[in-house]
Scaffold this motif. Sequence first.
Motif, short mmCIF file in Angstrom:
data_model
loop_
_atom_site.label_atom_id
_atom_site.label_comp_id
_atom_site.label_asym_id
_atom_site.label_seq_id
_atom_site.Cartn_x
_atom_site.Cartn_y
_atom_site.Cartn_z
N MET A 118 0.84 -1.19 0.00
CA MET A 118 0.00 0.00 0.00
C MET A 118 0.89 1.25 0.00
O MET A 118 1.88 1.30 0.70
CB MET A 118 -0.89 0.02 1.24
N ASP A 119 0.48 2.24 -0.81
CA ASP A 119 1.24 3.48 -0.89
C ASP A 119 1.11 4.31 0.38
O ASP A 119 2.05 4.96 0.82
CB ASP A 119 0.77 4.34 -2.06
N ASN A 177 -2.52 1.60 5.52
CA ASN A 177 -3.56 0.67 5.07
C ASN A 177 -4.85 0.84 5.87
O ASN A 177 -4.97 0.31 6.97
CB ASN A 177 -3.03 -0.76 5.17
N SER A 220 -9.59 -5.48 2.27
CA SER A 220 -9.09 -5.04 0.96
C SER A 220 -9.48 -5.99 -0.16
O SER A 220 -9.72 -5.56 -1.29
CB SER A 220 -7.58 -4.85 1.00
N ASP A 264 -10.68 -5.07 -4.05
CA ASP A 264 -9.77 -5.26 -5.18
C ASP A 264 -10.58 -5.56 -6.45
O ASP A 264 -11.23 -6.59 -6.56
CB ASP A 264 -8.78 -6.39 -4.90
N ASN A 320 -5.26 -1.13 -3.60
CA ASN A 320 -4.36 -0.03 -3.26
C ASN A 320 -4.96 1.32 -3.64
O ASN A 320 -4.84 2.29 -2.89
CB ASN A 320 -3.00 -0.22 -3.95
N ASN A 342 -7.62 2.10 -1.12
CA ASN A 342 -6.96 2.51 0.12
C ASN A 342 -6.48 3.96 0.04
O ASN A 342 -6.75 4.74 0.95
CB ASN A 342 -5.76 1.59 0.39
N ASN A 343 -5.79 4.28 -1.04
CA ASN A 343 -5.28 5.64 -1.18
C ASN A 343 -6.41 6.66 -1.18
O ASN A 343 -6.32 7.71 -0.54
CB ASN A 343 -4.45 5.78 -2.46
#
Length: 152
Positions: free
Chosen positions: A1-2, A5, A116, A120, A133, A136-137
């Motif tokens: 994750m960037d 999370n 997550s 996805d 991801n 999440n961001n």
Amino acid sequence: MDLPNIFAKEVTEGVIERINKLTPNSQPLWGKMNVAQMLAHCNVTYEMVYTDQHPKPGFLMGFILKNFVKRLVVSAKPYPKNNKTAPAFLITEEKAFEVEKQRLIDYILETEVLGSYIFDGKMSHSFGPLSANEWNNMFYKHLDHHLKQFGV
């Protein structure tokens, strides 16, 4: 994750702890929304996931969102202060602080419990399918931006 999370219990707890530091009298460091309006504004992201109360964008707006706005929203790069927002996110009427706060906490907890893997490839209201991801961001960055706006 960037980014941290948001699907992880410890990150969710940290975000909720920050939300719980807000009071009806919390003042923004920038922007025009009061704290209850900000919470309602943050709820819109989750309303677009969990409800049908916001109409989906038409073809032209959908094209613009997917091709020009999406990368700004789902990247790890922070939002600038006083950034323009989409019409669905404009909250100008007065809101009840405790109601909006609890709704936001409930949405955050529901998202964490789903996890997550549920997100996805899930279709976004505005951007088409997103990776876990990217979800999440989008979730974390938006919450973090507005919690910083109110100094928490």
